[in-house]
Design a protein around this motif. Structure first.
Motif, mmCIF file in Angstrom:
data_model
loop_
_atom_site.group_PDB
_atom_site.id
_atom_site.type_symbol
_atom_site.label_atom_id
_atom_site.label_comp_id
_atom_site.label_asym_id
_atom_site.label_seq_id
_atom_site.Cartn_x
_atom_site.Cartn_y
_atom_site.Cartn_z
ATOM 1 N N LEU A 1 0.794 -1.213 0.000
ATOM 2 C CA LEU A 1 0.000 0.000 0.000
ATOM 3 C C LEU A 1 0.837 1.280 0.000
ATOM 4 O O LEU A 1 0.414 2.272 -0.572
ATOM 5 N N PRO A 2 2.025 1.270 0.607
ATOM 6 C CA PRO A 2 2.846 2.490 0.539
ATOM 7 C C PRO A 2 3.163 2.918 -0.899
ATOM 8 O O PRO A 2 3.178 4.120 -1.195
ATOM 9 N N PHE A 3 3.377 1.955 -1.789
ATOM 10 C CA PHE A 3 3.645 2.294 -3.191
ATOM 11 C C PHE A 3 2.448 3.015 -3.800
ATOM 12 O O PHE A 3 2.604 3.988 -4.549
ATOM 13 N N LEU A 4 1.240 2.551 -3.477
ATOM 14 C CA LEU A 4 0.042 3.208 -4.000
ATOM 15 C C LEU A 4 -0.085 4.629 -3.456
ATOM 16 O O LEU A 4 -0.416 5.554 -4.202
ATOM 17 N N ALA A 5 0.184 4.782 -2.172
ATOM 18 C CA ALA A 5 0.113 6.116 -1.574
ATOM 19 C C ALA A 5 1.096 7.056 -2.256
ATOM 20 O O ALA A 5 0.736 8.183 -2.637
ATOM 21 N N GLU A 6 2.310 6.616 -2.439
ATOM 22 C CA GLU A 6 3.310 7.460 -3.087
ATOM 23 C C GLU A 6 2.942 7.742 -4.546
ATOM 24 O O GLU A 6 3.222 8.833 -5.062
ATOM 25 N N SER A 7 2.296 6.788 -5.192
ATOM 26 C CA SER A 7 1.895 6.972 -6.594
ATOM 27 C C SER A 7 0.862 8.079 -6.744
ATOM 28 O O SER A 7 0.771 8.708 -7.802
ATOM 29 N N MET A 8 0.096 8.339 -5.686
ATOM 30 C CA MET A 8 -0.897 9.408 -5.754
ATOM 31 C C MET A 8 -0.243 10.778 -5.875
ATOM 32 O O MET A 8 -0.879 11.730 -6.297
ATOM 33 N N MET A 9 1.022 10.888 -5.534
ATOM 34 C CA MET A 9 1.721 12.169 -5.604
ATOM 35 C C MET A 9 2.495 12.354 -6.901
ATOM 36 O O MET A 9 3.212 13.323 -7.067
ATOM 37 N N ARG A 10 2.318 11.450 -7.829
ATOM 38 C CA ARG A 10 2.982 11.552 -9.135
ATOM 39 C C ARG A 10 2.253 12.572 -10.003
ATOM 40 O O ARG A 10 1.371 12.224 -10.786
ATOM 41 N N VAL A 11 2.600 13.827 -9.840
ATOM 42 C CA VAL A 11 1.907 14.896 -10.558
ATOM 43 C C VAL A 11 2.116 14.824 -12.073
ATOM 44 O O VAL A 11 1.384 15.458 -12.830
ATOM 45 N N SER B 1 1.512 12.211 -13.774
ATOM 46 C CA SER B 1 0.614 11.206 -14.343
ATOM 47 C C SER B 1 -0.715 11.164 -13.588
ATOM 48 O O SER B 1 -0.840 10.462 -12.579
ATOM 49 N N SER B 2 -1.690 11.885 -14.101
ATOM 50 C CA SER B 2 -3.011 11.848 -13.466
ATOM 51 C C SER B 2 -3.627 10.451 -13.581
ATOM 52 O O SER B 2 -4.398 10.046 -12.712
ATOM 53 N N ALA B 3 -3.258 9.715 -14.627
ATOM 54 C CA ALA B 3 -3.773 8.350 -14.785
ATOM 55 C C ALA B 3 -3.268 7.465 -13.645
ATOM 56 O O ALA B 3 -4.034 6.665 -13.086
ATOM 57 N N LEU B 4 -2.003 7.615 -13.284
ATOM 58 C CA LEU B 4 -1.446 6.836 -12.175
ATOM 59 C C LEU B 4 -2.067 7.273 -10.849
ATOM 60 O O LEU B 4 -2.386 6.437 -10.001
ATOM 61 N N GLN B 5 -2.263 8.567 -10.678
ATOM 62 C CA GLN B 5 -2.924 9.055 -9.463
ATOM 63 C C GLN B 5 -4.316 8.444 -9.328
ATOM 64 O O GLN B 5 -4.708 7.982 -8.259
ATOM 65 N N PHE B 6 -5.053 8.452 -10.419
ATOM 66 C CA PHE B 6 -6.404 7.892 -10.425
ATOM 67 C C PHE B 6 -6.387 6.408 -10.072
ATOM 68 O O PHE B 6 -7.154 5.955 -9.214
ATOM 69 N N GLU B 7 -5.542 5.651 -10.725
ATOM 70 C CA GLU B 7 -5.489 4.200 -10.496
ATOM 71 C C GLU B 7 -5.060 3.882 -9.068
ATOM 72 O O GLU B 7 -5.595 2.958 -8.441
ATOM 73 N N ALA B 8 -4.111 4.625 -8.537
ATOM 74 C CA ALA B 8 -3.660 4.402 -7.157
ATOM 75 C C ALA B 8 -4.786 4.706 -6.178
ATOM 76 O O ALA B 8 -5.029 3.937 -5.234
ATOM 77 N N ALA B 9 -5.481 5.819 -6.400
ATOM 78 C CA ALA B 9 -6.613 6.164 -5.526
ATOM 79 C C ALA B 9 -7.724 5.132 -5.648
ATOM 80 O O ALA B 9 -8.364 4.772 -4.642
ATOM 81 N N TRP B 10 -7.947 4.625 -6.844
ATOM 82 C CA TRP B 10 -8.982 3.615 -7.054
ATOM 83 C C TRP B 10 -8.624 2.337 -6.293
ATOM 84 O O TRP B 10 -9.472 1.734 -5.633
ATOM 85 N N ALA B 11 -7.384 1.910 -6.391
ATOM 86 C CA ALA B 11 -6.961 0.704 -5.674
ATOM 87 C C ALA B 11 -7.131 0.885 -4.165
ATOM 88 O O ALA B 11 -7.636 -0.019 -3.473
ATOM 89 N N LEU B 12 -6.764 2.050 -3.649
ATOM 90 C CA LEU B 12 -6.938 2.298 -2.214
ATOM 91 C C LEU B 12 -8.421 2.374 -1.848
ATOM 92 O O LEU B 12 -8.812 1.950 -0.759
ATOM 93 N N THR B 13 -9.242 2.889 -2.747
ATOM 94 C CA THR B 13 -10.691 2.924 -2.518
ATOM 95 C C THR B 13 -11.229 1.507 -2.352
ATOM 96 O O THR B 13 -12.059 1.252 -1.468
ATOM 97 N N ASN B 14 -10.756 0.606 -3.192
ATOM 98 C CA ASN B 14 -11.212 -0.780 -3.099
ATOM 99 C C ASN B 14 -10.792 -1.411 -1.783
ATOM 100 O O ASN B 14 -11.575 -2.142 -1.162
ATOM 101 N N VAL B 15 -9.596 -1.147 -1.337
ATOM 102 C CA VAL B 15 -9.134 -1.677 -0.048
ATOM 103 C C VAL B 15 -9.952 -1.062 1.084
ATOM 104 O O VAL B 15 -10.387 -1.756 2.010
#
Length: 113
Positions: free
Chosen positions: A1-11, A13-27
């Motif tokens: 999960l830390p990788f997903l959290a850090e991926s949300m700060m990848r300014v 790539s909004s696509a990566l931010q979206f996917e990381a937030a989506w994965a955390l939403t599912n969890v």
């Protein structure tokens, strides 16, 4: 999960931010909400995403924060302590679309429980 959290700060790539937030939403929609809350900076990064230039990213962040806030008083108070309400209100006042508005309203309703 830390990788997903850090991926949300990848300014870059909004696509990566979206996917990381989506994965955390599912969890956060399971009995493992605590894992998202305990991931360093995850909630703070989700709050930051509420100010993204991309409506789909803002919508996903609101959905995840709503899942977290809806899981109990302690988590609700934790989300409120981050200043999320201010960013959510901005999205209520100027929603980019109906889906974003719906998720923000739902998130705010969970913060009012």
């Amino acid at each position: 999960l830390p990788f997903l959290a850090e991926s949300m700060m990848r300014v870059d790539s909004s696509a990566l931010q979206f996917e990381a937030a989506w994965a955390l939403t599912n969890v956060a929609s399971t009995q493992f909400t605590y894992a998202v809350v305990e991931t360093p900076n995850a909630v703070n990064y989700l709050v930051q995403l509420l100010r993204s230039n991309h409506a789909n990213v803002r919508e996903q962040a609101a959905w995840c924060l709503g899942n977290i806030a809806g899981d109990g008083v302690e988590y609700r108070n934790g989300v409120l302590s981050t200043g999320a309400l201010e960013a959510l209100i901005i999205n209520l006042q100027q929603p980019a679309n109906d889906n974003l508005l719906g998720n923000v309203v739902w998130c705010v309703s969970n913060l009012c429980r």
